[in-house]
Design a protein around this motif. Structure first.
Motif, PDB file in Angstrom:
ATOM      1  N   GLY A  42       4.146   0.729  -4.847  1.00  0.00           N
ATOM      2  CA  GLY A  42       3.108   0.396  -6.020  1.00  0.00           C
ATOM      3  C   GLY A  42       3.259   0.905  -7.284  1.00  0.00           C
ATOM      4  N   VAL A  43       3.781   2.288  -7.134  1.00  0.00           N
ATOM      5  CA  VAL A  43       4.180   2.811  -8.649  1.00  0.00           C
ATOM      6  C   VAL A  43       5.500   2.032  -9.059  1.00  0.00           C
ATOM      7  CG1 VAL A  43       5.014   4.848  -9.439  1.00  0.00           C
ATOM      8  CG2 VAL A  43       3.133   4.916  -7.939  1.00  0.00           C
ATOM      9  N   LEU A  75       2.686  10.636  -8.475  1.00  0.00           N
ATOM     10  CA  LEU A  75       2.807   9.917  -7.327  1.00  0.00           C
ATOM     11  C   LEU A  75       4.287   9.870  -6.810  1.00  0.00           C
ATOM     12  CD1 LEU A  75       0.291   7.160  -7.896  1.00  0.00           C
ATOM     13  CD2 LEU A  75      -0.308   9.580  -6.770  1.00  0.00           C
ATOM     14  N   ARG A  93       0.785  -1.179   0.072  1.00  0.00           N
ATOM     15  CA  ARG A  93       0.002   0.087   0.128  1.00  0.00           C
ATOM     16  C   ARG A  93       0.924   1.140  -0.011  1.00  0.00           C
ATOM     17  NH1 ARG A  93      -3.553  -3.257   3.334  1.00  0.00           N
ATOM     18  NH2 ARG A  93      -2.621  -2.540   5.096  1.00  0.00           N
ATOM     19  N   GLN A  94       2.190   1.157   0.145  1.00  0.00           N
ATOM     20  CA  GLN A  94       3.060   2.254   0.169  1.00  0.00           C
ATOM     21  C   GLN A  94       2.925   2.755  -1.145  1.00  0.00           C
ATOM     22  OE1 GLN A  94       6.530   0.198   2.877  1.00  0.00           O
ATOM     23  NE2 GLN A  94       7.091   2.412   1.929  1.00  0.00           N
ATOM     24  N   ARG A  95       2.751   4.266  -1.576  1.00  0.00           N
ATOM     25  CA  ARG A  95       2.721   4.697  -2.791  1.00  0.00           C
ATOM     26  C   ARG A  95       4.040   4.489  -3.726  1.00  0.00           C
ATOM     27  NH1 ARG A  95       1.861  11.007  -2.745  1.00  0.00           N
ATOM     28  NH2 ARG A  95       3.843  10.884  -1.887  1.00  0.00           N
ATOM     29  N   GLU A  96       5.021   4.573  -3.133  1.00  0.00           N
ATOM     30  CA  GLU A  96       6.262   4.287  -3.930  1.00  0.00           C
ATOM     31  C   GLU A  96       6.426   2.857  -4.296  1.00  0.00           C
ATOM     32  OE1 GLU A  96      10.218   6.514  -2.333  1.00  0.00           O
ATOM     33  OE2 GLU A  96       8.823   7.217  -1.009  1.00  0.00           O
ATOM     34  N   LEU A 113       1.636   8.380 -13.873  1.00  0.00           N
ATOM     35  CA  LEU A 113       1.474   8.028 -12.613  1.00  0.00           C
ATOM     36  C   LEU A 113       2.933   8.266 -11.885  1.00  0.00           C
ATOM     37  CD1 LEU A 113      -0.307   4.425 -12.804  1.00  0.00           C
ATOM     38  CD2 LEU A 113      -1.090   6.795 -12.045  1.00  0.00           C
ATOM     39  N   SER A 114       3.933   7.978 -12.676  1.00  0.00           N
ATOM     40  CA  SER A 114       5.017   8.228 -11.800  1.00  0.00           C
ATOM     41  C   SER A 114       5.445   9.815 -11.505  1.00  0.00           C
ATOM     42  CB  SER A 114       6.416   7.819 -12.895  1.00  0.00           C
ATOM     43  OG  SER A 114       6.080   6.211 -12.981  1.00  0.00           O
TER      44      SER A 114
END
Length: 473
Positions: free
Chosen positions: A284-285, A465, A279-282, A461-462
């Motif tokens: 997942g991306v 986010l 669930r960490q944004r970094e 997305l990169s």
């Protein structure tokens, strides 16, 4: 004048014993070299064997289905076991897991070289793929352990990616050369001295810390089932059709196992892949970008090999030589990526790499049977630049986003998604270009448009986010 005894405390201080010298920490460069060699050799086995397939068929008298599984068995096990192998690197320690994987890969390579028939070769390739799945994440975790400084670690990771990227591009050249001059078995025998050198280097590397935790059997089994089912469906869907009962069953197995994995990880007190990590944004991306980048790169490598031989009429060795300029661009761009990331930050490099790779997909759209080879090489250039710019910065970004004791798990997740992206891309292109039994130019163009669009989405997305910042700061 007194003479100091060799056994006196003064003498022991001035002249350390051999055992004491052996206990001294080895330079971090030895760990990097060992990791680089392993990553290189397992990547070569992804692409080099493709060039040797006609000779394997003539030697072992296998059918086309058997030859397909010579390639697919390796990729299937590589992708399916990647996450479990990442957890193994955390639990057993990176050095120990890396040694296990290298020893198994070397033994399996010998079995491949000595295989008397297609069935034996496929079984040995399964073992090779399983070993490669252990080598990949543990090699990166070994680098994470050896380099505490974020800037030095980023440069080491860039060099690590040079080995893998250049091996993927140069594998067809090596495969064609060895097959033509020595024989197809030499493609596998080459792994033996490399494996022995890696094991020798590891004796000088400091032991890795181990993270004691109960074994997450449900998580590992459901993860393997989910990825194995997806990989099988992707591989077979391009051959037998997406409505084939076996393909649909594999997809259903993958979905059900995916839900089972989520349930298992939520309930286990020491999960293999903690869900908060996903669930960490970094994180997942990074996983999404890794999937998209490999989809573009693997897809183009697959396309180029078939296009050059079926439409341009080049030999296998000549086709392999088309990858030489690509390998040079990949190596150069990998090194540039780390330096630019230090000055400008990783996010712009990751975004730029994906945009260049997307442009590469669109640049290849005009290819047809009459395109001259020099123009093919020119249009192929952005492929080597784009992927090689993005991957080092992406990997370093992910390693900094997770704690050190989760490095193996994060590496396994990233590389599993990368392998899955490559497998899905190859399956997509295979089903589109082979619909009429030959090479469909319109199918090739449709696949390039799809992959290019995916890269544009992940680039957006990169940019949106991922955090700002320079290098490891």
């Amino acid at each position: 004048m007194s003479v100091t005894s060799p056994t006196s405390p003064t003498s022991r201080t001035r002249v350390p014993s051999a055992a004491a010298r052996a206990r001294r920490p080895a330079p971090a460069g030895l760990a990097l070299l060992a990791s680089l060699l392993g990553f290189t050799v397992i990547t070569i086995d992804v692409s080099a064997v493709n060039i040797a397939l006609p000779d394997i068929r003539a030697s072992l008298h296998g059918g086309m289905t058997g030859l397909q599984w010579v390639v697919d068995a390796y990729t299937l096990m590589f992708a399916a076991l990647m996450i479990s192998a990442g957890a193994l690197a955390d639990r057993a320690g990176a050095r120990r897991a890396y040694a296990w994987g290298t020893a198994l890969f070397t033994a399996a390579s010998l079995a491949c070289a000595l295989a008397p028939g297609i069935g034996t070769l496929v079984a040995a390739r399964v073992a090779q793929g399983a070993a490669a799945a252990v080598v990949m994440p543990s090699s990166l975790a070994l680098i994470r352990q050896a380099y505490d400084d974020a800037r030095r670690r980023a440069r080491a990771i860039a060099l690590w990616t040079v080995g893998g990227s250049a091996a993927m591009a140069g594998g067809p050249v090596l495969g064609g050369l060895l097959t033509q001059t020595v024989g197809w078995r030499a493609v596998f025998l080459l792994n033996l001295p490399v494996g022995a050198l890696i094991l020798a280097l590891l004796t000088r590397v400091a032991p890795s810390p181990r993270r004691p935790a109960p074994l997450d059997v449900p998580g590992q089994l459901t993860a393997v089932l989910a990825l194995a089912g997806l990989a099988y469906a992707v591989i077979e869907g391009g051959h037998t059709g997406w409505t084939d009962p076996a393909v649909l069953g594999a997809l259903a197995c993958a979905v059900l196992a995916g839900f089972g994995f989520r349930a298992a990880e939520r309930r286990h007190r020491a999960p293999m892949v903690p869900l908060p990590l996903l669930r960490q944004r970094e994180v997942g991306v990074s996983l999404a970008v890794g999937f998209a980048v490999n989809a573009g790169f693997y897809g183009v490598v697959f396309l180029l090999g078939l296009y050059a031989q079926k439409l341009l009429g080049l030999s296998g060795l000549a086709t392999g030589l088309l990858f030489v300029p690509l390998g040079v661009l990949i190596t150069t761009s990998n090194l540039v990526s780390a330096r630019v990331s230090e000055r400008r930050g990783r996010r712009p490099v990751i975004v730029a790499g994906q945009l260049v790779l997307a442009v590469a997909m669109f640049a290849l759209l005009p290819l047809d049977a009459d395109t001259p080879v020099w123009l093919v090489l020119l249009l192929l250039a952005p492929t080597g630049v784009g992927g090689a710019l993005a991957v080092p910065a992406l990997t370093a970004q992910l390693m900094d986003a997770v704690p050190a004791h989760r490095a193996g798990t994060a590496s396994g997740l990233l590389n599993s998604l990368r392998q899955t992206g490559g497998a899905l891309s190859v399956a997509l292109f295979g089903s589109l270009i082979g619909a009429d039994g030959g090479f469909s130019v319109s199918g090739m163009r449709a696949g390039l448009l799809v992959v290019g669009a995916v890269l544009l989405v992940t680039a957006g997305l990169s940019g949106w986010l991922l955090p700002r910042g320079h290098g490891g700061r």
